[in-house]
Structures are given as structure tokens and as C-alpha cells.
Write a protein that holds these residues in place. Structure first.
Motif, PDB file in Angstrom:
ATOM      1  N   VAL A  84      13.137  41.144 -34.631  1.00 28.70           N
ATOM      2  CA  VAL A  84      14.468  41.785 -34.605  1.00 28.70           C
ATOM      3  C   VAL A  84      15.580  40.781 -34.320  1.00 28.70           C
ATOM      4  O   VAL A  84      16.753  41.141 -34.355  1.00 28.70           O
ATOM      5  N   ASN A  88       9.039  46.863 -32.699  1.00 32.72           N
ATOM      6  CA  ASN A  88      10.308  47.599 -32.778  1.00 32.72           C
ATOM      7  C   ASN A  88      11.138  47.339 -34.037  1.00 32.72           C
ATOM      8  O   ASN A  88      12.288  47.777 -34.113  1.00 32.72           O
ATOM      9  N   VAL A  89      10.566  46.667 -35.018  1.00 33.15           N
ATOM     10  CA  VAL A  89      11.250  46.523 -36.303  1.00 33.15           C
ATOM     11  C   VAL A  89      11.075  47.829 -37.074  1.00 33.15           C
ATOM     12  O   VAL A  89       9.967  48.361 -37.147  1.00 33.15           O
ATOM     13  N   LYS A  90      12.149  48.358 -37.625  1.00 33.12           N
ATOM     14  CA  LYS A  90      12.071  49.647 -38.322  1.00 33.12           C
ATOM     15  C   LYS A  90      11.575  49.471 -39.762  1.00 33.12           C
ATOM     16  O   LYS A  90      10.683  50.168 -40.214  1.00 33.12           O
ATOM     17  N   ASP A  91      12.190  48.535 -40.495  1.00 33.24           N
ATOM     18  CA  ASP A  91      11.779  48.286 -41.886  1.00 33.24           C
ATOM     19  C   ASP A  91      10.746  47.153 -41.893  1.00 33.24           C
ATOM     20  O   ASP A  91      11.053  45.985 -42.160  1.00 33.24           O
ATOM     21  N   ARG A 141      11.423  43.398 -43.432  1.00 36.32           N
ATOM     22  CA  ARG A 141      11.606  42.294 -42.485  1.00 36.32           C
ATOM     23  C   ARG A 141      10.466  41.278 -42.604  1.00 36.32           C
ATOM     24  O   ARG A 141      10.699  40.069 -42.475  1.00 36.32           O
ATOM     25  N   SER A 164       2.080  47.220 -31.672  1.00 38.16           N
ATOM     26  CA  SER A 164       2.465  48.404 -30.903  1.00 38.16           C
ATOM     27  C   SER A 164       2.414  48.005 -29.435  1.00 38.16           C
ATOM     28  O   SER A 164       1.332  47.778 -28.885  1.00 38.16           O
ATOM     29  N   HIS A 223       4.863  51.975 -26.874  1.00 40.48           N
ATOM     30  CA  HIS A 223       4.419  52.720 -28.062  1.00 40.48           C
ATOM     31  C   HIS A 223       2.977  53.192 -27.917  1.00 40.48           C
ATOM     32  O   HIS A 223       2.632  54.298 -28.343  1.00 40.48           O
ATOM     33  N   ASP A 226       0.804  49.520 -40.455  1.00 39.04           N
ATOM     34  CA  ASP A 226       1.813  48.457 -40.608  1.00 39.04           C
ATOM     35  C   ASP A 226       1.165  47.168 -41.102  1.00 39.04           C
ATOM     36  O   ASP A 226       1.769  46.402 -41.854  1.00 39.04           O
TER      37      ASP A 226
END
Ligand SMILES: O=C(CO)[C@H](O)[C@H](O)COP(=O)(O)O
Length: 210
Positions: A86, A112-115, A119, A135, A139, A149
Motif C-alpha cells: 500500500v 490490506n491491498v484492495k485491488d 497492485r 491475511s 483478518h 489471493d
């Protein structure tokens, strides 16, 4: 496929004790963020001095000043250093450039990266040596893992090695191995066991087959 032991909830003497027990079965020993917070980079030096045959990763989770912080961790003896996915591209670029000067490696943690896919592709182009899906404890407490992921980033990453961390145990390791990461990171799955040596040995046997 390599196995990394993550040490989080111990001090330097405790870390040495655990590593001594499982050193034959791990490729990389991680000095976890909580240890660095409690003990500083002395913990990295202490473990590298005691176990020079092991690759030592400093889990600094760098968010800014990538070049400077990688330099300080390298001076302490770290072979690998973590930077957050991030963080800004310039932070990752600076970390990678500094690591290359001294033959060290950067692991970019996508916690915690959303995309995740997008990324991972960008971080790959920035020259990261490893890209890790993760995670974290918060999480994990919500029942999440990073198995999907891992598959997602493997479809876009072209040059970096891939890694996975977060709550991996002996019974979930086969599912992780199926997705073929280059590196599996295990903390509590080893350190929380009564017979750490036996669990580490079995994990090493499983990852070595892949
Ligand atoms: O970086 C970490 C937490 O932020 C941990 O080192 C990582 O999640 C591996 O530990 P565990 O297997 O116990 O989850």
C-alpha cells in the motif's frame, strides 16, 4: 518451494531457542514486526550472528523512506526486508534500488491491498523480488485467509517470486502448496505447537515435494 518461519511473539533469547529447534527444516527465519518493535534491529543482528547459514528476513513492513530503512536493515544483517504494497511506488522503488546495491531482496506484502491483482502487477513491474499475499492477525480473527489471493496474483506476476502468509497450519498447508507459491510463511503453525521440530519437519517435507 521454500519455508519461512515467522517469529512474532518472542524476545531475542526466545527467538534463538525456537530457531535452534527447527533450523534444519526452514530456509528463511523472519524477525517479525512485534520483535523489531520490542527489540529493534538488534534482533536481526542477533539471529544472523547465531544462525549465519539461514536467510534472515526483517519484517519491517516499510511504509515510507524505503531506501533508508532497507539500508539500516541490511546493515543489521537482514538478507530480505518487507515493504508494504500500500506504500507509494517511490517507496518500493527506493527499497528495491537500495536492496540491489548490497545483494538483498525486497518482499512486498500486499496486506490490506484492495485491488490485489492490479497492485501485484504494478509491484512486479517495480522490481520486487517477492510479492506476498497476507491475511494478518486482524483478518485471521475474522476468519479470512489468502488462498484465493495467491491464485489471483499468480495469474499476473511475471518476474517476482510469490509468497503467502497468514494463519497457515499443517492441515491447510496442502491446499496452499497446490497453488504453487515460491515461499510459504508460517508463524503460529510452528511456534504455537508443542513439538515444533516435528511440525516443521513435516512442513519442510511437504514443501520440498513441490
Ligand atoms: O506478519 C505477520 C503478522 O502481521 C505474521 O508474521 C504472519 O502472519 C505469519 O504468522 P502466522 O502464521 O502466525 O499468521
Amino acid at each position: 518451494m521454500k519455508l519461512q518461519l515467522a517469529l512474532d511473539l518472542v524476545d531475542i533469547p526466545g527467538a534463538k531457542e525456537v530457531v535452534a529447534e527447527v533450523a534444519d527444516y526452514i530456509d528463511i527465519v523472519e524477525i517479525g514486526t512485534p520483535i523489531v518493535i520490542n527489540e529493534g534491529l538488534h534482533a536481526v543482528k542477533a539471529i544472523k550472528d547465531a544462525f549465519p547459514q539461514l536467510t534472515v528476513l526483517a519484517d519491517l513492513k516499510i511504509m515510507d523512506a524505503g531506501g533508508y530503512e532497507v539500508m539500516k536493515a541490511s546493515e543489521a544483517g537482514a538478507d530480505m526486508i518487507t515493504v508494504l504494497g500500500v506504500s507509494d511506488d517511490s517507496t518500493i522503488r527506493g527499497a528495491v534500488e537500495e536492496a540491489r546495491k548490497s545483494g538483498k531482496e525486497v518482499l512486498v506484502d500486499l496486506i490490506n491491498v484492495k485491488d490485489i491483482k492490479g497492485r501485484a502487477a504494478e509491484v512486479d513491474a517495480l522490481g520486487a523480488h517477492y510479492i506476498c499475499v497476507h491475511s494478518g492477525y486482524d483478518h485471521q480473527a475474522e476468519g479470512k485467509n489468502s488462498f484465493e489471493d495467491l491464485q489471483a496474483i499468480k495469474s499476473v506476476v511475471k518476474q517476482a517470486k510469490t509468497a503467502i502468509a497468514g494463519g497457515i497450519k499443517l492441515d491447510t498447508l496442502p491446499e496452499v502448496i497446490e497453488a504453487k507459491p515460491d515461499l510459504v510463511i508460517v508463524g503460529g503453525g510452528i511456534t504455537g505447537q508443542v513439538d515444533k521440530k516435528a511440525v516443521a519437519a513435516e512442513m519442510k517435507r511437504l514443501v520440498s515435494q513441490s
